[in-house]
Design an enzyme around this catalytic site. Structure first.
Site, mmCIF file in Angstrom:
data_model
loop_
_atom_site.group_PDB
_atom_site.id
_atom_site.type_symbol
_atom_site.label_atom_id
_atom_site.label_comp_id
_atom_site.label_asym_id
_atom_site.label_seq_id
_atom_site.Cartn_x
_atom_site.Cartn_y
_atom_site.Cartn_z
ATOM 1 N N MET A 256 0.897 -1.295 0.003
ATOM 2 C CA MET A 256 0.077 0.034 -0.163
ATOM 3 C C MET A 256 0.951 1.207 -0.044
ATOM 4 O O MET A 256 1.732 1.348 0.720
ATOM 5 C CB MET A 256 -0.896 0.019 1.390
ATOM 6 C CG MET A 256 -1.841 1.185 1.570
ATOM 7 S SD MET A 256 -2.853 1.173 0.016
ATOM 8 C CE MET A 256 -3.015 3.099 -0.176
ATOM 9 N N GLU A 291 4.584 0.673 -5.895
ATOM 10 C CA GLU A 291 3.971 1.803 -4.671
ATOM 11 C C GLU A 291 4.682 2.894 -4.691
ATOM 12 O O GLU A 291 3.916 3.953 -4.439
ATOM 13 C CB GLU A 291 4.085 0.837 -3.422
ATOM 14 C CG GLU A 291 3.507 -0.416 -3.286
ATOM 15 C CD GLU A 291 2.028 -0.607 -3.723
ATOM 16 O OE1 GLU A 291 1.342 0.551 -3.700
ATOM 17 O OE2 GLU A 291 1.705 -1.753 -4.077
HETATM 18 N N1 BES Z 1 -3.426 0.661 -3.588
HETATM 19 C C1 BES Z 1 -2.966 -0.487 -3.795
HETATM 20 C C2 BES Z 1 -3.344 -1.455 -2.479
HETATM 21 C C3 BES Z 1 -4.607 -1.621 -2.231
HETATM 22 C C4 BES Z 1 -5.462 -2.508 -2.801
HETATM 23 C C5 BES Z 1 -5.205 -1.315 -1.083
HETATM 24 C C6 BES Z 1 -6.879 -2.617 -2.492
HETATM 25 C C7 BES Z 1 -6.457 -1.528 -0.736
HETATM 26 C C8 BES Z 1 -7.099 -2.355 -1.474
HETATM 27 C C9 BES Z 1 -1.557 -1.045 -4.198
HETATM 28 O O1 BES Z 1 -0.848 0.111 -4.943
HETATM 29 C C10 BES Z 1 -1.524 -2.332 -5.107
HETATM 30 O O2 BES Z 1 -2.136 -1.670 -6.073
HETATM 31 N N2 BES Z 1 -0.940 -3.263 -4.671
HETATM 32 C C11 BES Z 1 -1.147 -4.564 -5.570
HETATM 33 C C12 BES Z 1 0.512 -4.735 -6.080
HETATM 34 C C13 BES Z 1 0.755 -4.162 -7.313
HETATM 35 C C14 BES Z 1 2.048 -4.618 -7.925
HETATM 36 C C15 BES Z 1 -0.296 -4.288 -8.400
HETATM 37 C C16 BES Z 1 -1.304 -5.380 -4.579
HETATM 38 O O3 BES Z 1 -1.399 -4.994 -3.183
HETATM 39 O O4 BES Z 1 -1.516 -6.539 -5.013
HETATM 40 ZN ZN ZN Z 2 -1.607 0.299 -7.030
#
Ligand code: BES
Ligand code: ZN
Length: 850
Positions: A256, A291
């Protein structure tokens, strides 16, 4: 208390909040079961809003007291939030609430993980911390004071002050509440620093639990590379004095992007050669980049509302893919992304969960962090870049950052900068954001007198809520090859905008062979009736590395489908073509390893379904086993050479070159195991000094029905390491034979180390079961029942993780009547569970209404 009737939120209902927030001051008095949160928030009426009702979100909060401009009030509180009468002029809101992080198993809001406090606020978790307008278009600066008897106390922004038992942080950049973070614990830092393009020095810390210090170096390097890359390629500089990353063991997602304080699932940041595979390293590098890149695409410019999620996620996935292409091999990255898209996004987009990249409604936003919004969202950016060209893309992005810095934006804002930077009309292109479903691209050709005519057709099947589809703008990259494999026409981009359109190439010396959709230039299904011989020709000659791989992939997929439906045997076109690729020393090892890959069983099931067959999971599994055995025999003489070519002499490094060699070596070992019964794999297991090869060898043994001793030795060696134990759990389920998978999973859930409240461990077993296609779908339905049992059990504890795993059932309508009935029984059982969460309710009802 849960909702009786879930409410649906619509994009068309958007209205701005009635107030602006000028500043937020928060004080946390940490206590495991009674943390006090004191808030002091400066509000003023929003001149752009028409509704000035004062409603603050708040869930699971105990309100101790509240005041407006110093006068105590008694607001009306429900399980969703509170309303109060407020002045028509600026005012100060103050409140004290009490929360219970020690009992927060949902891992949303403030919770505890291994003795440490941490937060997860995206999307709507801040409302579990204090009363607030918890929506991304409300942005403010935050000052946070943390009091607690833990040595490390962190929040967003820069440290401003500290003393015995407290620390204060100031984040000068206005942000929505979903980017708030707090961490407190006994943590140690792996520290470094970075000098930005304008010469500012930034302190970098990777905070971990004592004992994990040895797993930080790689993540730190990835962070520095990301910071440099975003300066070099996008001109984006970091904007605080410190950048903190924290690793936590209990986390629903991968990571996150909280402003200045990224929080990572420990599986997505901690790595060492002994405990992590090459794939783990590559994923960690990408997530750290992702991130970090959000600092500009997500944080400085954020989303107006959650319907615009792809604005930050699609763009940031696209940016992290560009980064990986630059750090590693661009064609290999592109192939990986196409494989993932087809394995995860296509089933979603062609089943009951299909939704547009910008949805128009939702019940629970957490259910929309999907492959469609992320990966298809990133593909849309890629198509836009292809259509406008690299220079215009760069110009548009500069304009985006200049025009919208500090704002909460929409897809309209995003497309407008492209229209303004290029003068192009993007109204038809915008359909990519509103139309769900995967377009199918049909091809026919005509040849006469040196003129080649290529006719392209597009069609998208109806999807839930969308019966009629309009033609989309599809950039189709095409090159023409001559009969001897020479390139007659270099790659050019054909813009398909109509349902059917012809493209003429004249003055050709001979009838060409078209190489279509080069580089996977659009997220579509290419329907092309090639013969095996034509595919073999492209496999041998295509100058586009993606399409060369694709030719092999199509060839092997057709081979498998014919084995399943016609009892055919693998043909020479595939086997000899593969041999030629494996022998081609000009091709790098990673690419050759990809050539050895097969479509997943689930993809084959989808393909069979498309052809009007009912997929039989056992027949699919058998065909793959047979093909692997035949392949092993066919390339037998080459295997010793592959083994020696893939020996790595230097010390272990998780770079593209070495990991490519290990991938090819691992694939060769898997084939060898089919011929020698596991003798070589047993040796490789003993010799392995890194997790990639240790796990690779163990996999070979387990797949051959061997490796009992190694499996228990592995347990003894690694029982102290949670991340490695996740692999130990997962591997056994993934590689269990079809008739044994459900029982293997069930037995593992009884293991002392099966901590089902930890999402990584839960997914290691249940996710692996769902992914073991023949095992999950084994006749009798034991796999379905086991997964359903555990989803019902997990739902009250962690609705988010439960809801995500419901997608294991999304393809149920593909299968035979018996299996459909078995799955339906389980879906209804889940649906009828008393007090089922809103998250899981929405997922199950969408899947059931297929
Ligand atoms: N903003 C998201 C994390 C998130 C997702 C928080 C859903 C709350 C609810 C973060 O930037 C993200 O996208 N993380 C991905 C990994 C990324 C490399 C695609 C994840 O957590 O899988
Ligand atoms: Zn993301």
């Amino acid at each position: 208390m849960r909702d009786a009737a879930p409410t649906t939120i619509y994009l068309k209902d958007y209205t701005p909040f009635g107030f602006l927030v000028d500043s937020v001051h928060l004080t946390f008095d940490l206590a495991a079961h009674a943390t006090r949160v004191t808030s002091r928030i400066a509000f003023r009426p929003n001149p752009d809003a028409s509704d000035h009702q004062f409603f603050l979100h708040g869930e699971e909060l105990k309100l101790i007291r509240a005041s407006i401009d110093g006068a105590t009030i008694s607001p009306e509180v429900t399980d969703k939030g509170l309303t109060a009468d407020v002045p028509t002029a600026p005012f100060i809101w103050e409140a004290v609430v009490e929360i219970d992080p020690g009992n927060n198993t949902a891992l949303e809001g403030l919770y505890m993980s291994s003795g440490m406090y941490c937060t997860q606020c995206e999307a709507e978790g801040f409302r579990k911390i204090t009363f607030y307008p918890d929506r991304p278009d409300v942005m403010s600066t935050f000052t946070v004071r943390i009091k607690g008897d833990l040595p490390v106390l962190l929040s967003n922004g820069n440290p401003s002050d500290q003393g015995e038992g407290w620390a204060e942080w100031v984040d000068p950049w206005p942000k929505p509440a979903y980017l708030f973070a707090l961490v407190a614990g006994e943590l140690v830092a792996h520290s470094d620093h970075f000098t930005t393009m304008s010469g500012r020095d930034v302190v970098l810390n990777l905070w971990v639990r004592p004992g994990d210090e040895g797993k930080c170096a790689f993540g730190m390097e990835a962070l520095k590379k990301s910071m440099k890359w975003d300066e070099d390629v996008y001109g984006r500089e970091y904007d605080l004095d410190v950048f903190n990353i924290v690793a936590v063991d209990d986390f629903n997602m991968g990571a996150m992007e909280n402003k200045g304080l990224n929080i990572f699932n420990s599986s997505a940041v901690l790595a060492s050669p002994e405990t992590s595979t090459d794939m783990n390293f590559e994923r960690i590098e990408a997530i750290i980049a992702h991130e970090y890149f959000h600092n500009w695409t997500g944080n400085r410019i954020t989303c107006r509302d959650w319907f615009q999620l792809c604005l930050k996620e699609g763009l940031t996935v696209f940016r992290d893919a560009q980064f990986t292409s630059d750090m590693r091999s661009a064609p290999v990255k592109r192939i990986h992304d196409a494989i993932d898209l087809r394995a995860r996004q296509f089933p979603e987009d062609n089943g009951p969960l299909s939704h547009p990249v910008r949805p128009e409604s939702f019940q629970e936003i957490n259910n929309f962090y999907t492959s469609t919004i992320y990966e298809k969202g990133a593909e849309i950016i890629g198509m836009l870049k292809t259509l406008v060209g690299d220079d215009s893309y760069a110009k548009a992005l500069d304009l985006y950052f200049e025009r919208h810095d500090g704002q909460a934006c929409t897809i309209e804002d995003w497309l407008q900068v492209f229209e303004d930077a290029t003068g192009r009309d993007l109204s038809q292109f915008k359909r990519w954001y509103s139309q769900s479903g995967t377009p199918r691209l049909g091809v026919s050709e005509d040849w006469a007198d040196g003129t080649y005519t290529l006719t392209l057709r597009q069609r998208t099947e109806p999807t839930p809520g969308q019966d009629e589809k309009l033609p989309q703008v599809i950039p189709v990259a095409v090159g023409l090859l001559g009969p001897n494999g020479d390139e007659l026409r270099e790659t050019e981009i054909l813009e398909l905008t109509e349902a059917e359109q012809s493209f003429v190439f004249s003055g050709l010396p001979a009838k060409p062979m078209a190489s279509i959709l080069r580089g996977f230039s659009a997220p579509v299904i290419l329907e092309q009736d090639h013969s095996d011989a034509e595919r073999a020709f492209l496999l041998a000659h295509d100058t586009d590395p993606f399409n060369r791989w694709q030719a092999g992939r199509s060839l092997v997929q057709d081979t498998l489908l014919r084995m399943i439906t016609q009892d055919a045997t693998p043909g020479a076109d595939y086997l000899d073509g593969l041999l030629a690729v494996l022998l081609d020393a000009d091709l790098d090892a990673a690419y050759r390893a990809l050539m050895l890959g097969l479509p997943t069983q689930s993809e084959l099931a989808a393909a069979l379904h498309e052809q009007g067959h009912t997929p039989d999971p056992m027949a699919i599994w058998t065909a793959i086993e047979t093909l692997r055995q035949t392949t092993a025999q066919h390339v037998q003489d080459l295997l010793p050479r592959l083994h020696s070519e893939t020996v790595v002499d230097e010390p272990y490094a998780p770079d593209a070159q070495q990991s490519g060699k290990r991938a090819l070596g691992g694939a060769a070992l898997a084939l060898t195991t089919r011929l020698d019964g596991g003798a070589m794999a047993a040796q490789a297991y003993t010799r392995a000094d890194n997790m990639t090869q240790q796990l690779g060898a163990l996999s070979c043994l387990l797949r051959a029905g061997k490796g009992k001793e190694e499996l228990s030795a592995f347990y003894d060696q690694w029982r102290h390491d949670r991340l490695v134990m996740d692999k130990w759990f997962g591997l056994q389920v993934s590689l269990a034979a079809p008739d044994a998978a459900a029982q293997t999973a069930r037995t593992l859930t009884e293991h002392a180390d099966f901590n089902w409240k930890n999402p990584n461990r839960f997914r290691a077993v249940m996710g692996a079961l769902a992914m073991n296609h023949a095992g999950f779908h084994a006749a009798g339905g034991a796999g379905y029942a086991l997964l359903a049992d555990w989803l019902v059990r997990l739902d009250p504890v962690n609705p988010q993780t439960t809801a995500r795993m419901c997608s294991a059932f999304q393809t149920w309508k593909r299968y035979d009547a018996d299996r459909q009935a078995l799955i339906k029984t389980q879906l209804q059982r889940i649906a009828n569970t008393p007090d089922l969460s809103r998250d899981t309710t929405e997922m199950i009802s969408r899947i059931l209404n297929a």
